[in-house]
Design a protein around this motif. Structure first.
Motif, short mmCIF file in Angstrom:
data_model
loop_
_atom_site.label_atom_id
_atom_site.label_comp_id
_atom_site.label_asym_id
_atom_site.label_seq_id
_atom_site.Cartn_x
_atom_site.Cartn_y
_atom_site.Cartn_z
N ALA A 1 -20.38 14.06 21.80
CA ALA A 1 -21.16 14.78 22.81
C ALA A 1 -22.62 14.88 22.43
O ALA A 1 -23.52 14.81 23.28
CB ALA A 1 -20.57 16.18 23.03
N VAL A 2 -22.90 15.08 21.14
CA VAL A 2 -24.28 15.21 20.68
C VAL A 2 -25.05 13.91 20.91
O VAL A 2 -26.21 13.92 21.32
CB VAL A 2 -24.33 15.60 19.19
N ARG B 1 -24.35 11.62 23.20
CA ARG B 1 -24.57 11.47 24.65
C ARG B 1 -25.72 12.34 25.12
O ARG B 1 -26.55 11.91 25.93
CB ARG B 1 -23.29 11.83 25.42
N ALA B 2 -25.79 13.57 24.59
CA ALA B 2 -26.87 14.48 24.98
C ALA B 2 -28.22 13.91 24.54
O ALA B 2 -29.21 13.98 25.29
CB ALA B 2 -26.64 15.85 24.37
N GLY B 3 -28.25 13.34 23.35
CA GLY B 3 -29.50 12.76 22.86
C GLY B 3 -29.93 11.56 23.68
O GLY B 3 -31.11 11.40 24.01
N ARG C 1 -29.07 10.95 26.82
CA ARG C 1 -29.46 11.42 28.16
C ARG C 1 -30.90 11.93 28.13
O ARG C 1 -31.70 11.62 29.02
CB ARG C 1 -28.51 12.52 28.63
N ALA C 2 -31.23 12.72 27.10
CA ALA C 2 -32.59 13.25 26.99
C ALA C 2 -33.60 12.12 26.81
O ALA C 2 -34.69 12.14 27.40
CB ALA C 2 -32.67 14.23 25.81
N SER D 1 -33.99 10.07 30.03
CA SER D 1 -34.65 10.83 31.11
C SER D 1 -36.17 10.69 31.03
O SER D 1 -36.88 10.98 32.01
CB SER D 1 -34.26 12.31 31.04
N GLU E 1 -21.41 10.37 32.32
CA GLU E 1 -21.06 10.26 30.91
C GLU E 1 -19.55 10.17 30.75
O GLU E 1 -18.80 10.78 31.51
CB GLU E 1 -21.56 11.49 30.12
#
Length: 211
Positions: free
Chosen positions: A12-13, A15-17, A19-20, A23, A33
């Protein structure tokens, strides 16, 4: 043209990175995701992204290579299949070969700079190959150095060797003498450029010389 991305990574970390990071690119949109291969396949059919950013290791269940193979089958089912861009930390010959054979458009390492990732995504969206420099070097090396040519009998014996069978077991299984097995093994060692059973097994797996 905005490129729609589906992220597939079991962390998850990460994917979050991603995505950021993505963006920050005005012409890239993260459509969804997925944490598993099964989820990626379902979301691909639902969201129809342009590119799937695929990790190779996805924890339990199918890995990134098998997920890539199944995602690309959607084209055969009348649905537009996305391009798959592998994004991973693994750069072994076996991983690269498996991903490319499964149909991946590109193979990028997570150590690449963001700009390289953006460029690779746009290249993949257009169906163009995108490879990290170390990966491209390995691919070219493979092309320059063809895999050893083994006879059908040598492949049989090598396959049993990978399974851990002894010379006696191989002889019994193939209905040949142990002396014949040893002769074939010497030829196999010569062709693979190795001197031990363990090295022969490792080379066979790395170069995918057996099914």
């Amino acid at each position: 043209m905005t490129v729609r991305i589906l992220l597939c990574d079991d962390h998850a970390v990460v994917r979050a990175g991603l995505r950021a990071l993505l963006s920050s690119a005005p012409d890239i949109e993260v459509a969804g995701e997925a944490a598993t291969g099964e989820e990626a396949i379902a979301l691909t059919r639902k969201l129809t992204p342009d590119v799937v950013l695929m990790d190779l290791q996805l924890g339990e269940g199918m890995d990134g290579v098998e997920t890539t193979r199944r995602i690309l089958r959607t084209a055969d089912e009348g649905t537009r299949a996305p391009h798959v861009l592998v994004l991973t930390t693994y750069d072994t010959d076996a991983d690269i070969t498996r991903a490319i054979e499964a149909g991946a458009t590109g193979y990028l390492l997570k150590a690449e700079r963001p700009e390289e990732l953006f460029t690779a995504i746009h290249a993949a969206a257009q169906g163009r190959t995108a490879l990290s420099p170390p990966v491209a070097t390995r691919v070219m090396s493979h092309l320059r150095t063809p895999r050893p040519t083994l006879t059908p009998r040598e492949r049989d014996i090598l396959g049993h060797l990978v399974q851990g069978l002894t010379n006696r077991d191989i002889a019994r299984t193939l209905y040949i003498s142990e002396a014949t097995v040893k002769t074939h093994l010497r030829r196999i060692y010569d062709k693979l450029g190795v001197t031990t059973r363990a090295a022969a097994v490792a080379t066979a797996k790395e170069q995918r010389l057996i099914p």
